[in-house]
Design a protein around this motif. Structure first.
Motif, PDB file in Angstrom:
ATOM      1  N   THR A 124     -15.178  -3.291  -6.501  1.00 39.88           N
ATOM      2  CA  THR A 124     -13.704  -3.700  -5.739  1.00 39.88           C
ATOM      3  C   THR A 124     -12.998  -2.347  -6.042  1.00 39.88           C
ATOM      4  O   THR A 124     -12.307  -1.940  -4.853  1.00 39.88           O
ATOM      5  CB  THR A 124     -13.073  -4.644  -6.151  1.00 39.88           C
ATOM      6  OG1 THR A 124     -13.859  -5.799  -6.094  1.00 39.88           O
ATOM      7  CG2 THR A 124     -11.740  -4.866  -5.572  1.00 39.88           C
ATOM      8  N   ASN A 126     -14.313   0.749  -6.217  1.00 40.92           N
ATOM      9  CA  ASN A 126     -14.823   2.066  -5.511  1.00 40.92           C
ATOM     10  C   ASN A 126     -14.493   1.688  -4.093  1.00 40.92           C
ATOM     11  O   ASN A 126     -14.233   2.649  -3.214  1.00 40.92           O
ATOM     12  CB  ASN A 126     -16.410   1.761  -5.713  1.00 40.92           C
ATOM     13  CG  ASN A 126     -16.950   2.434  -6.980  1.00 40.92           C
ATOM     14  OD1 ASN A 126     -16.193   3.662  -7.462  1.00 40.92           O
ATOM     15  ND2 ASN A 126     -17.925   1.823  -7.868  1.00 40.92           N
ATOM     16  N   LEU A 127     -14.456   0.474  -3.625  1.00 41.86           N
ATOM     17  CA  LEU A 127     -14.314  -0.076  -2.086  1.00 41.86           C
ATOM     18  C   LEU A 127     -12.835   0.536  -1.544  1.00 41.86           C
ATOM     19  O   LEU A 127     -12.830   1.258  -0.763  1.00 41.86           O
ATOM     20  CB  LEU A 127     -14.300  -1.440  -1.844  1.00 41.86           C
ATOM     21  CG  LEU A 127     -14.367  -2.020  -0.657  1.00 41.86           C
ATOM     22  CD1 LEU A 127     -15.414  -1.760   0.223  1.00 41.86           C
ATOM     23  CD2 LEU A 127     -14.102  -3.558  -0.662  1.00 41.86           C
ATOM     24  N   VAL A 128     -11.991   0.198  -2.528  1.00 45.55           N
ATOM     25  CA  VAL A 128     -10.436   0.754  -2.232  1.00 45.55           C
ATOM     26  C   VAL A 128     -10.505   2.241  -2.329  1.00 45.55           C
ATOM     27  O   VAL A 128      -9.792   2.857  -1.342  1.00 45.55           O
ATOM     28  CB  VAL A 128      -9.538  -0.062  -3.329  1.00 45.55           C
ATOM     29  CG1 VAL A 128      -8.157   0.536  -3.059  1.00 45.55           C
ATOM     30  CG2 VAL A 128      -9.603  -1.720  -3.132  1.00 45.55           C
ATOM     31  N   GLY A 130     -12.763   4.488  -1.913  1.00 39.77           N
ATOM     32  CA  GLY A 130     -13.266   5.166  -0.681  1.00 39.77           C
ATOM     33  C   GLY A 130     -12.437   5.002   0.402  1.00 39.77           C
ATOM     34  O   GLY A 130     -12.311   6.030   1.346  1.00 39.77           O
ATOM     35  N   ALA A 131     -12.067   3.734   0.826  1.00 41.49           N
ATOM     36  CA  ALA A 131     -11.509   3.551   1.953  1.00 41.49           C
ATOM     37  C   ALA A 131      -9.898   4.462   2.014  1.00 41.49           C
ATOM     38  O   ALA A 131      -9.919   4.919   3.130  1.00 41.49           O
ATOM     39  CB  ALA A 131     -11.020   2.134   2.296  1.00 41.49           C
ATOM     40  N   GLY A 189     -12.287   3.975   7.204  1.00 41.95           N
ATOM     41  CA  GLY A 189     -12.049   3.302   6.067  1.00 41.95           C
ATOM     42  C   GLY A 189     -12.944   2.307   5.492  1.00 41.95           C
ATOM     43  O   GLY A 189     -13.473   2.484   4.181  1.00 41.95           O
ATOM     44  N   GLY A 193     -15.475   2.935   2.327  1.00 47.28           N
ATOM     45  CA  GLY A 193     -15.228   1.907   1.040  1.00 47.28           C
ATOM     46  C   GLY A 193     -16.570   1.260   0.724  1.00 47.28           C
ATOM     47  O   GLY A 193     -17.052   1.173  -0.364  1.00 47.28           O
ATOM     48  N   SER A 197     -18.858   2.052  -2.637  1.00 50.03           N
ATOM     49  CA  SER A 197     -19.423   0.826  -3.357  1.00 50.03           C
ATOM     50  C   SER A 197     -21.065   0.492  -3.587  1.00 50.03           C
ATOM     51  O   SER A 197     -21.516   0.533  -4.542  1.00 50.03           O
ATOM     52  CB  SER A 197     -18.754  -0.540  -2.819  1.00 50.03           C
ATOM     53  OG  SER A 197     -19.141  -1.649  -3.558  1.00 50.03           O
TER      54      SER A 197
END
Length: 330
Positions: A124, A126-128, A130-131, A189, A193, A197
């Protein structure tokens, strides 16, 4: 020098390293893969007189200067990808450093099963990270992105970057340099993200598999060592190319709409208008134009950028002892 001042200096030096390593990896991938990017733009540019990939390839080969034709737009592409990668990697590292301070977001991985010196976070986080990092870098580099796309298209014949700047400003004002930003943000985005991830997940699993066998057959002292540079680079490359191919396939329709908006902003007003008009006039298949090229280009670009970037960070960490360890925690 006080401890606080020394710590701040170390952090600044680490941030600069991430910026310049990102710049180098971005420029390298942009120059090497420019022909794929150019062909992708040509196949997506218009549905009025669509041509096949083979048709555009032949057209470029038959030009008076084929090498120059295939690498048209390399300067704006290198500037955009290079500085975009620098902003992205340095911003991503800063965000991951911030998130790592929370025990809810960080993960600890044994050194012998890690292929990277970068922070390890939850999927989670990593997702945020990256985006947010990609959206910020995309906004800053948007003017160069618009110029790059127009240079690659056959709809415009700008003799120089300055001529492109003057034409865009004369025709659309300052707003013209940010044409397609909405579509770019919606594309980049989630793409970034998901990419970070998936990349980190694959990297962790492949690194674990790669180091598992060696640990079982080695002494405890040897098993505590990090994996060799060649194995780490291979793990990072395979993880990056796999994540890039998967994410580029998912986001291709948005990429096609973004290209149309940047090339013909009067005809395609926004993401939803572009998508609707393309489907009505050209069919649903128009949203998947350039898919193979984009998957190839993005997968290779991501693999080159991330592998070069991580290898530079890894070598810096190995060469500069204390300063390198600070990079690991940054």
């Amino acid at each position: 020098m006080s401890t606080a001042a020394s710590s701040q200096t170390t952090k600044s030096a680490a941030a600069a390293q991430h910026f310049f390593f990102g710049l180098g990896s971005g420029v390298a991938s942009a120059v090497l893969l420019q022909p794929l990017d150019l062909l992708k733009t040509r196949t997506q540019q218009s549905g009025q007189h669509p041509s096949s990939l083979l048709g555009y390839w032949r057209e470029l080969r038959q030009s008076p200067q084929p090498i120059r034709a295939f690498w048209r737009g390399t300067l704006p592409s290198s500037l955009r990808t290079g500085f975009g990668s620098a902003l992205y990697f340095s911003s991503l590292n800063a965000i991951r450093q911030f998130l790592q301070t929370s025990n809810a977001f960080s993960q600890r991985i044994h050194a012998s099963s890690a292929s990277s010196s970068l922070p390890t976070l939850t999927p989670t986080a990593n997702l945020v990270a990256g985006a947010v990092a990609r959206t910020w870098a995309g906004f800053v580099m948007m003017p160069l992105t618009v110029i790059k796309v127009r240079f690659e298209s056959s709809l415009y014949s700008y003799p120089s970057m300055w001529a492109a700047v003057r034409d865009i400003h004369r025709s659309h004002g300052l707003r013209g340099f940010f044409s397609g930003f909405g579509a770019t943000a919606i594309r980049d985005g989630p793409y970034a993200g998901m990419y970070v991830s998936i990349y980190e997940m694959l990297k962790k699993r492949l690194a674990s598999l790669a180091s598992g066998g060696s640990r079982s057959s080695s002494s405890s002292a040897e098993g505590s060592r990090a994996m060799t540079a060649s194995v780490a680079s291979s793990v990072n490359f395979v993880s990056a190319i796999s994540a890039g191919a998967a994410c580029s396939a998912i986001s291709n329709p948005i990429d096609v709409c973004k290209t149309r908006i940047q090339l013909q902003p009067q005809r395609y007003r926004n993401l939803f208008h572009a998508g609707y008009r393309m489907v009505v006039e050209e069919g649903f298949g128009s949203l998947w134009r350039g898919l193979a090229l984009r998957m190839s280009r993005k997968a290779l670009s991501s693999a080159l950028s991330w592998t070069i970037y991580e290898e530079l960070i890894r070598r810096y960490t190995a060469s500069y002892g204390g300063a390198g360890r600070s990079l690991k925690s940054v």
